[in-house]
Scaffold this motif. Structure first.
Motif, short mmCIF file in Angstrom:
data_model
loop_
_atom_site.label_atom_id
_atom_site.label_comp_id
_atom_site.label_asym_id
_atom_site.label_seq_id
_atom_site.Cartn_x
_atom_site.Cartn_y
_atom_site.Cartn_z
N ASP A 1 -41.49 -30.29 35.69
CA ASP A 1 -41.12 -29.02 36.31
C ASP A 1 -40.71 -29.17 37.76
OD1 ASP A 1 -41.49 -27.60 34.00
OD2 ASP A 1 -43.52 -26.93 34.49
N ASP A 2 -41.22 -30.20 38.44
CA ASP A 2 -40.82 -30.44 39.83
C ASP A 2 -39.33 -30.73 39.92
OD1 ASP A 2 -43.40 -30.10 40.84
OD2 ASP A 2 -43.93 -32.19 40.46
N GLY A 3 -38.81 -31.48 38.94
CA GLY A 3 -37.38 -31.77 38.90
C GLY A 3 -36.56 -30.53 38.61
N LYS A 4 -37.08 -29.68 37.72
CA LYS A 4 -36.39 -28.42 37.41
C LYS A 4 -36.34 -27.53 38.64
CE LYS A 4 -37.79 -28.48 32.55
NZ LYS A 4 -38.57 -27.77 31.49
N ALA A 5 -37.42 -27.53 39.42
CA ALA A 5 -37.46 -26.74 40.65
C ALA A 5 -36.39 -27.21 41.63
CB ALA A 5 -38.85 -26.82 41.28
N ASP B 1 -21.36 -29.65 27.79
CA ASP B 1 -21.46 -28.37 28.47
C ASP B 1 -22.85 -27.75 28.31
OD1 ASP B 1 -18.88 -28.36 29.46
OD2 ASP B 1 -18.04 -27.46 27.66
N LYS B 2 -23.48 -28.01 27.17
CA LYS B 2 -24.78 -27.40 26.88
C LYS B 2 -25.95 -28.34 27.18
CE LYS B 2 -22.97 -24.44 23.18
NZ LYS B 2 -23.02 -24.12 21.74
N LEU B 3 -25.64 -29.62 27.35
CA LEU B 3 -26.70 -30.62 27.49
C LEU B 3 -27.57 -30.36 28.73
CD1 LEU B 3 -28.00 -33.16 26.39
CD2 LEU B 3 -26.32 -34.51 27.67
N SER B 4 -26.95 -30.09 29.87
CA SER B 4 -27.71 -29.86 31.10
C SER B 4 -28.63 -28.65 30.97
CB SER B 4 -26.76 -29.66 32.29
OG SER B 4 -26.03 -30.83 32.54
N LEU B 5 -28.10 -27.55 30.39
CA LEU B 5 -28.93 -26.35 30.22
C LEU B 5 -30.06 -26.60 29.24
CD1 LEU B 5 -29.49 -23.41 30.79
CD2 LEU B 5 -27.78 -22.78 29.08
N ASP B 6 -29.77 -27.33 28.16
CA ASP B 6 -30.82 -27.66 27.20
C ASP B 6 -31.94 -28.46 27.87
OD1 ASP B 6 -29.68 -26.38 25.09
OD2 ASP B 6 -28.86 -28.15 24.12
N ILE B 7 -31.56 -29.37 28.76
CA ILE B 7 -32.57 -30.18 29.45
C ILE B 7 -33.42 -29.30 30.37
CG2 ILE B 7 -32.88 -31.99 31.19
CD1 ILE B 7 -30.44 -33.40 29.91
N LEU B 8 -32.78 -28.38 31.09
CA LEU B 8 -33.53 -27.47 31.96
C LEU B 8 -34.52 -26.61 31.17
CD1 LEU B 8 -30.82 -26.21 34.48
CD2 LEU B 8 -32.84 -27.58 35.02
N LEU B 9 -34.17 -26.28 29.93
CA LEU B 9 -35.01 -25.42 29.10
C LEU B 9 -35.97 -26.22 28.22
CD1 LEU B 9 -32.23 -22.91 27.94
CD2 LEU B 9 -33.97 -22.52 29.68
N SER B 10 -35.90 -27.54 28.31
CA SER B 10 -36.64 -28.39 27.37
C SER B 10 -38.09 -28.63 27.79
CB SER B 10 -35.94 -29.74 27.23
OG SER B 10 -36.07 -30.48 28.43
N ALA C 1 -36.25 -36.91 39.18
CA ALA C 1 -37.50 -36.18 39.37
C ALA C 1 -37.98 -35.55 38.07
CB ALA C 1 -37.32 -35.10 40.44
N MET C 2 -37.04 -35.30 37.15
CA MET C 2 -37.42 -34.77 35.83
C MET C 2 -38.00 -35.86 34.94
SD MET C 2 -34.34 -32.18 34.76
CE MET C 2 -33.62 -31.03 35.92
N GLY C 3 -37.67 -37.13 35.23
CA GLY C 3 -38.19 -38.22 34.43
C GLY C 3 -37.16 -39.22 33.96
N SER D 1 -44.18 -20.92 37.58
CA SER D 1 -44.63 -20.88 38.97
C SER D 1 -44.05 -22.01 39.81
CB SER D 1 -46.16 -20.93 39.03
OG SER D 1 -46.66 -22.10 38.41
N LYS D 2 -43.74 -23.15 39.18
CA LYS D 2 -43.15 -24.27 39.92
C LYS D 2 -41.64 -24.12 40.06
CE LYS D 2 -46.38 -28.14 39.23
NZ LYS D 2 -46.51 -29.52 38.72
N VAL D 3 -40.99 -23.79 38.96
CA VAL D 3 -39.53 -23.69 38.96
C VAL D 3 -39.06 -22.50 39.78
CG1 VAL D 3 -37.48 -23.46 37.51
CG2 VAL D 3 -39.40 -24.84 36.73
N GLN D 4 -39.79 -21.37 39.68
CA GLN D 4 -39.46 -20.15 40.40
C GLN D 4 -38.01 -19.72 40.16
OE1 GLN D 4 -40.53 -21.09 44.48
NE2 GLN D 4 -42.66 -20.52 44.15
#
Length: 448
Positions: free
Chosen positions: A198-202, A171-180, A150-152, A337-340
């Motif tokens: 952002d839909d995937g992050k949500a 360990d940091k890759l997933s968090l970096d992707i969420l913040l990217s 869903a993120m792409g 607003s999407k991720v909330q």
């Protein structure tokens, strides 16, 4: 027992941070011969648990575990005691000291918090080293869940860069992707850059573990069996699952998916054991589990780096900055607003729930001191940042007013300081009630 250990860790960590933060104010105040009336761990409205006056200062422990404070004579603080301020300034009062001395006193707490994080991270690097899960050692394509797609992401993608930067630490890759904002991957032999949706992050934030959307793939070799029924069915440690209900299995995540889809049913599998194929029938629980694991293979991706004493000093500083940077970046998810992401924000009760513990195979629970000190360092640098926010009632508010005086050449009117402090205290109390209320609401609605 586990809850008691978590509560103890939380109180211990907060006590260390609060005492050292307040010492950061206390010591320069005494150095500049400023009277300190109180030094308290936790707050003491109406009464205190323990108190003792030594010299001119009353030391004590309050009953409200929201932090702590030092009460410096002649200063507009959270106590809102303004009677003394109606009298002419005395030489031993905060307001009578030069602006540069007041600035040092106000900056003392956040300075100590930052240096504490630096020291802890430096010690962890020196004594324990750092274990990094290196993505360059993962030969198979990553396992992308529906959240990652869903993120792409697409099956077969090889991640090259996150926001234009290489990140080889799993360990940091997933968090970096969420913040990217965007990801560069190798797809069908070509470099492709796409924006992270952002839909995937949500979707990720709806999962109990938001970072579980991305995992390395490895063969379905069983290395741990916890369920007696599964063991009795003939499955053994070292078996490699090669098929499940007629579906060929190459990776462990594929096997997990088949298991989840057959919750409460019998599962026909084939395993490779000592070069021979062995058919087995396993009973899947109603929760869609078999009580086994295959995580020890992840150690082949791990590499522990050790640091000399001199190197650990620099590494401690770098880790402090990295920790703060990650936490500040997360604001973009909290207010999206999407991720909330704000729905994942918790207060002291949520922190206690997520305090790290060491669970042994026999079920006993103890403190994992490495994780405890890592948490304390992270929280320390975070408190340093929060206290620097220019809100009256926090150190940052006092710093802004003092800097204004140093630049303009005259102090902010006393009435303005008092009103600003009152507004700041009301705001912070309201924020505390909101955060605590959110924790309690989650407990009541079973969403904690």
């Amino acid at each position: 027992m586990e809850l008691a250990i978590k509560i103890f860790q939380f109180i211990l960590s907060i006590s260390i941070l609060v005492i050292l933060h307040e010492l950061g104010h206390f010591l320069p105040a005494k150095w500049f011969k400023t009277k300190v009336e109180k030094f308290y761990l936790f707050f003491d409205p109406w009464f205190s648990v323990v108190k003792k006056k030594i010299g001119e200062t009353e030391y004590g422990i309050g009953w409200l575990p929201f932090g702590g404070y030092v009460k410096i004579a002649g200063m507009v603080d959270e106590s809102m005691d303004t009677e003394q301020l109606k009298q002419p300034a005395q030489p031993w009062e905060f307001r009578a000291k030069p602006a540069w001395q007041r600035l040092i006193i106000m900056m003392g707490g956040v300075t100590v918090n930052f240096f504490l994080a630096w020291i802890i991270y430096g010690c962890l690097s020196f004594f324990n080293g750092e274990t990094v899960f290196d993505s360059t050692k993962v030969n198979a394509p990553m396992n992308y869940t529906h959240v990652a797609k869903a993120m792409g992401f697409q099956d077969g993608d090889k991640i090259l860069k996150v926001d234009g930067k290489v990140q080889n630490n799993l360990d940091k890759l997933s968090l970096d992707i969420l913040l990217s904002d965007d990801i560069t991957v190798l797809r069908d032999g070509k470099e492709v850059t796409f924006p992270t949706n952002d839909d995937g992050k949500a979707l990720a934030f709806k999962d109990p573990n938001p970072k579980a959307f991305l995992t390395p793939r490895y063969p379905a070799v069983i290395d741990s069996i916890y369920n007696a029924k599964t063991a009795a069915a003939g499955l053994k440690v070292g078996d490699q699952v090669i098929s499940a209900n007629g579906k060929k299995i190459a990776y462990y995540d594929e096997f997990q998916e088949v298991v989840r889809n057959n919750a409460g049913k019998d599962l026909n599998i084939e395993v490779s054991r000592n070069g021979a194929v062995q058919p087995l029938v396993l009973q899947v629980s109603k929760e869609g589990t078999l009580g086994l694991a295959s995580y020890k293979q992840l150690t082949k991706y791990a590499e522990t780096k050790h640091f000399t004493f001199a190197q650990s000093i620099g590494r401690g500083f770098t880790r402090s900055i990295e920790s703060l940077t990650y936490q500040v970046k997360q604001f973009k998810l909290i207010f999206n607003s999407k991720v909330q992401g704000y729905k994942k924000v918790g207060g002291p009760l949520a922190i206690i729930k997520n305090m790290p513990v060491d669970k042994a195979k026999d079920g006993s629970v103890s403190i994992d001191w490495t994780l405890f000190w890592s948490f304390t360092a992270m929280f320390s640098v975070w408190l340093a940042f929060l206290n620097l926010i220019p809100i009256p009632g926090l150190d940052g508010g006092h710093v802004i007013f003092t800097l204004y005086e140093m630049i303009v050449g005259k102090p902010v009117p006393q009435k303005v300081l008092e009103n600003a402090q009152m507004v700041g205290v009301i705001f912070l109390l309201g924020l505390m009630l909101l955060i605590f209320g959110a924790d309690i609401f989650k407990i009541i609605t079973n969403k904690f």
